[in-house]
Design a protein around this motif. Structure first.
Motif, PDB file in Angstrom:
ATOM      1  N   MET A   1      12.591  14.327 -10.329  1.00 31.42           N
ATOM      2  CA  MET A   1      11.394  13.984  -9.561  1.00 31.42           C
ATOM      3  C   MET A   1      11.408  12.498  -9.226  1.00 31.42           C
ATOM      4  N   LEU A   2      11.064  12.184  -8.013  1.00 35.85           N
ATOM      5  CA  LEU A   2      11.005  10.799  -7.549  1.00 35.85           C
ATOM      6  C   LEU A   2       9.548  10.332  -7.568  1.00 35.85           C
ATOM      7  N   ARG A   3       9.306   9.205  -8.196  1.00 35.00           N
ATOM      8  CA  ARG A   3       7.942   8.666  -8.301  1.00 35.00           C
ATOM      9  C   ARG A   3       7.790   7.489  -7.328  1.00 35.00           C
ATOM     10  N   ILE A   4       6.761   7.565  -6.488  1.00 39.15           N
ATOM     11  CA  ILE A   4       6.540   6.568  -5.431  1.00 39.15           C
ATOM     12  C   ILE A   4       5.153   5.959  -5.589  1.00 39.15           C
ATOM     13  N   ILE A   5       5.055   4.652  -5.366  1.00 35.27           N
ATOM     14  CA  ILE A   5       3.754   4.018  -5.142  1.00 35.27           C
ATOM     15  C   ILE A   5       3.703   3.616  -3.676  1.00 35.27           C
ATOM     16  N   HIS A   6       2.700   4.110  -2.981  1.00 38.54           N
ATOM     17  CA  HIS A   6       2.564   3.890  -1.543  1.00 38.54           C
ATOM     18  C   HIS A   6       1.344   3.021  -1.277  1.00 38.54           C
ATOM     19  N   SER A   7       1.521   1.991  -0.463  1.00 39.91           N
ATOM     20  CA  SER A   7       0.404   1.145  -0.057  1.00 39.91           C
ATOM     21  C   SER A   7       0.672   0.651   1.363  1.00 39.91           C
ATOM     22  N   ALA A   8      -0.384   0.173   2.016  1.00 37.34           N
ATOM     23  CA  ALA A   8      -0.258  -0.309   3.396  1.00 37.34           C
ATOM     24  C   ALA A   8      -1.471  -1.159   3.742  1.00 37.34           C
ATOM     25  N   ASP A   9      -1.362  -1.860   4.863  1.00 38.81           N
ATOM     26  CA  ASP A   9      -2.503  -2.588   5.427  1.00 38.81           C
ATOM     27  C   ASP A   9      -3.174  -3.495   4.397  1.00 38.81           C
ATOM     28  N   LEU A  10      -2.365  -4.270   3.707  1.00 42.42           N
ATOM     29  CA  LEU A  10      -2.906  -5.213   2.723  1.00 42.42           C
ATOM     30  C   LEU A  10      -3.619  -6.371   3.420  1.00 42.42           C
ATOM     31  N   HIS A  11      -3.144  -6.753   4.591  1.00 42.70           N
ATOM     32  CA  HIS A  11      -3.803  -7.770   5.424  1.00 42.70           C
ATOM     33  C   HIS A  11      -4.130  -9.046   4.654  1.00 42.70           C
ATOM     34  N   TYR A  12      -3.138  -9.572   3.952  1.00 46.02           N
ATOM     35  CA  TYR A  12      -3.339 -10.846   3.258  1.00 46.02           C
ATOM     36  C   TYR A  12      -3.850 -11.900   4.236  1.00 46.02           C
ATOM     37  N   ASN A  13      -4.922 -12.580   3.830  1.00 48.23           N
ATOM     38  CA  ASN A  13      -5.430 -13.734   4.567  1.00 48.23           C
ATOM     39  C   ASN A  13      -6.207 -14.600   3.590  1.00 48.23           C
ATOM     40  N   ASP A  14      -6.331 -15.871   3.897  1.00 52.76           N
ATOM     41  CA  ASP A  14      -6.963 -16.787   2.946  1.00 52.76           C
ATOM     42  C   ASP A  14      -8.455 -16.528   2.783  1.00 52.76           C
ATOM     43  N   GLY A  34       3.215   3.285 -14.905  1.00 53.85           N
ATOM     44  CA  GLY A  34       3.764   4.528 -14.381  1.00 53.85           C
ATOM     45  C   GLY A  34       5.247   4.518 -14.109  1.00 53.85           C
ATOM     46  N   LYS A  35       5.865   3.329 -14.043  1.00 54.07           N
ATOM     47  CA  LYS A  35       7.300   3.196 -13.825  1.00 54.07           C
ATOM     48  C   LYS A  35       7.797   3.970 -12.602  1.00 54.07           C
ATOM     49  N   PRO A  36       7.367   3.586 -11.396  1.00 51.40           N
ATOM     50  CA  PRO A  36       7.833   4.290 -10.194  1.00 51.40           C
ATOM     51  C   PRO A  36       9.304   4.004  -9.917  1.00 51.40           C
ATOM     52  N   ASP A  37       9.898   4.876  -9.102  1.00 51.16           N
ATOM     53  CA  ASP A  37      11.271   4.664  -8.645  1.00 51.16           C
ATOM     54  C   ASP A  37      11.322   3.794  -7.393  1.00 51.16           C
ATOM     55  N   LEU A  38      10.161   3.699  -6.701  1.00 51.12           N
ATOM     56  CA  LEU A  38      10.168   3.031  -5.402  1.00 51.12           C
ATOM     57  C   LEU A  38       8.751   2.639  -4.999  1.00 51.12           C
ATOM     58  N   PHE A  39       8.605   1.440  -4.420  1.00 50.80           N
ATOM     59  CA  PHE A  39       7.382   1.044  -3.728  1.00 50.80           C
ATOM     60  C   PHE A  39       7.611   1.257  -2.234  1.00 50.80           C
ATOM     61  N   ASP A  70      10.471  -6.530  -9.600  1.00 48.95           N
ATOM     62  CA  ASP A  70      10.931  -6.505 -10.987  1.00 48.95           C
ATOM     63  C   ASP A  70      10.749  -5.121 -11.609  1.00 48.95           C
ATOM     64  N   ILE A  71       9.914  -4.297 -10.961  1.00 47.80           N
ATOM     65  CA  ILE A  71       9.626  -2.949 -11.474  1.00 47.80           C
ATOM     66  C   ILE A  71      10.493  -1.906 -10.789  1.00 47.80           C
ATOM     67  N   ALA A  72      10.614  -1.998  -9.456  1.00 48.87           N
ATOM     68  CA  ALA A  72      11.336  -0.989  -8.675  1.00 48.87           C
ATOM     69  C   ALA A  72      11.690  -1.568  -7.312  1.00 48.87           C
ATOM     70  N   PRO A  73      12.639  -0.954  -6.604  1.00 47.34           N
ATOM     71  CA  PRO A  73      12.919  -1.392  -5.235  1.00 47.34           C
ATOM     72  C   PRO A  73      11.686  -1.278  -4.346  1.00 47.34           C
ATOM     73  N   VAL A  74      11.626  -2.147  -3.335  1.00 48.55           N
ATOM     74  CA  VAL A  74      10.484  -2.177  -2.414  1.00 48.55           C
ATOM     75  C   VAL A  74      11.004  -2.018  -0.987  1.00 48.55           C
ATOM     76  N   VAL A  75      10.420  -1.065  -0.245  1.00 49.65           N
ATOM     77  CA  VAL A  75      10.737  -0.945   1.181  1.00 49.65           C
ATOM     78  C   VAL A  75       9.472  -1.214   1.976  1.00 49.65           C
ATOM     79  N   ASN A  76       9.603  -2.014   3.016  1.00 52.29           N
ATOM     80  CA  ASN A  76       8.462  -2.381   3.855  1.00 52.29           C
ATOM     81  C   ASN A  76       8.897  -2.315   5.313  1.00 52.29           C
ATOM     82  N   ILE A  77       7.933  -2.098   6.202  1.00 56.00           N
ATOM     83  CA  ILE A  77       8.186  -2.107   7.636  1.00 56.00           C
ATOM     84  C   ILE A  77       7.267  -3.116   8.305  1.00 56.00           C
TER      85      ILE A  77
END
Length: 242
Positions: A1-14, A34-39, A70-77
């Motif tokens: 089983m592959l464990r994923i943490i999914h997030s989007a639209d963080l919109h960092y701003n000061d 939770g020790k995911p395999d991938l962000f 440091d926890i898992a690989p991260v993929v972003n678009i």
């Protein structure tokens, strides 16, 4: 089983820095448990393409994405051009135990046992049995990378047609591997809600559930719509929300 943490639209701003920092720190804490395999981050990490590298937000992005890596690989678009623009490419210089991959154009990448990420050129040097997941990365569809240069109405149709071909091709190549296929995108799907009762209609290039089905992805992780929801006949299309 592959464990994923999914997030989007963080919109960092000061302006909203402290609240965003708190929310992402919470996600990182949950990831440590939770020790995911991938962000999977589906675009619009910044609120402005003009984010300054010496801003509080830029420094927090670097810290928090380093902690994720440091926890898992991260993929972003890359998301909406007016938000991410080139500013999200700061992630290319953030280091962690595992890699961070940023896609500014459609591509397919591969999660390898041990936490490596490789593109198609690197796949030739990897034992097929070590491929843990195929990840199709589709940033915000723009006329620039689909080379549509006609009027906006015609351009939208051309992009939609190109997306159909792109998704179909992604499905064909992903089936060559006996592992999960993840689609990571930043766009509007027909029927998506922006509130409990209101659907977003006619503002962006819209991709249908039928088009997405051509990719034959096991899970579709999306950004752009800020309301968390699960969609599609197979209930495998996810907007994480903002």
């Amino acid at each position: 089983m592959l464990r994923i943490i999914h997030s989007a639209d963080l919109h960092y701003n000061d302006r909203d820095h402290d609240e965003i920092e708190k929310c992402v720190d919470f996600m990182i804490t949950k990831a440590l448990e939770g020790k995911p395999d991938l962000f999977v981050i589906s675009g619009d990490i910044t609120d402005s393409q003009n984010l300054k590298l010496d801003s509080r937000s830029a420094k927090t992005i670097c810290r928090q994405f380093s902690e994720m890596a440091d926890i898992a690989p991260v993929v972003n678009i890359i998301g909406t051009p007016s938000h991410d623009g080139k500013s999200a490419e700061i992630l290319r210089y953030v280091k962690g135990r595992y890699p961070i991959h940023v896609s500014e154009k459609p591509e397919q990448i591969y999660l390898i046992q041990g936490g490596r990420l490789v593109d198609s050129s690197g796949l030739a040097y990897v034992d097929a049995a070590r491929v843990k997941a195929v990840i199709t990365q589709i940033p915000t569809p723009t006329k620039q990378y689909f080379q549509a240069d006609s009027a906006i109405e015609v351009g939208d149709k051309a992009i939609s047609n190109a997306m159909t071909a792109l998704l179909g091709a992604a499905g064909i190549t992903a089936k060559e591997h006996n592992c999960p296929h993840i689609l990571n995108g930043h766009f509007q799907v027909g029927g998506a809600f922006i509130s409990e009762t209101q659907q977003l209609v006619g503002r962006d290039i819209e991709i249908s559930s039928d088009q997405l089905a051509m990719a034959e992805a096991d899970v579709i992780c999306l950004g752009h719509i800020h309301k968390q929801q699960v969609m599609g006949p197979d209930k495998n299309i996810f907007y994480s929300g903002s």
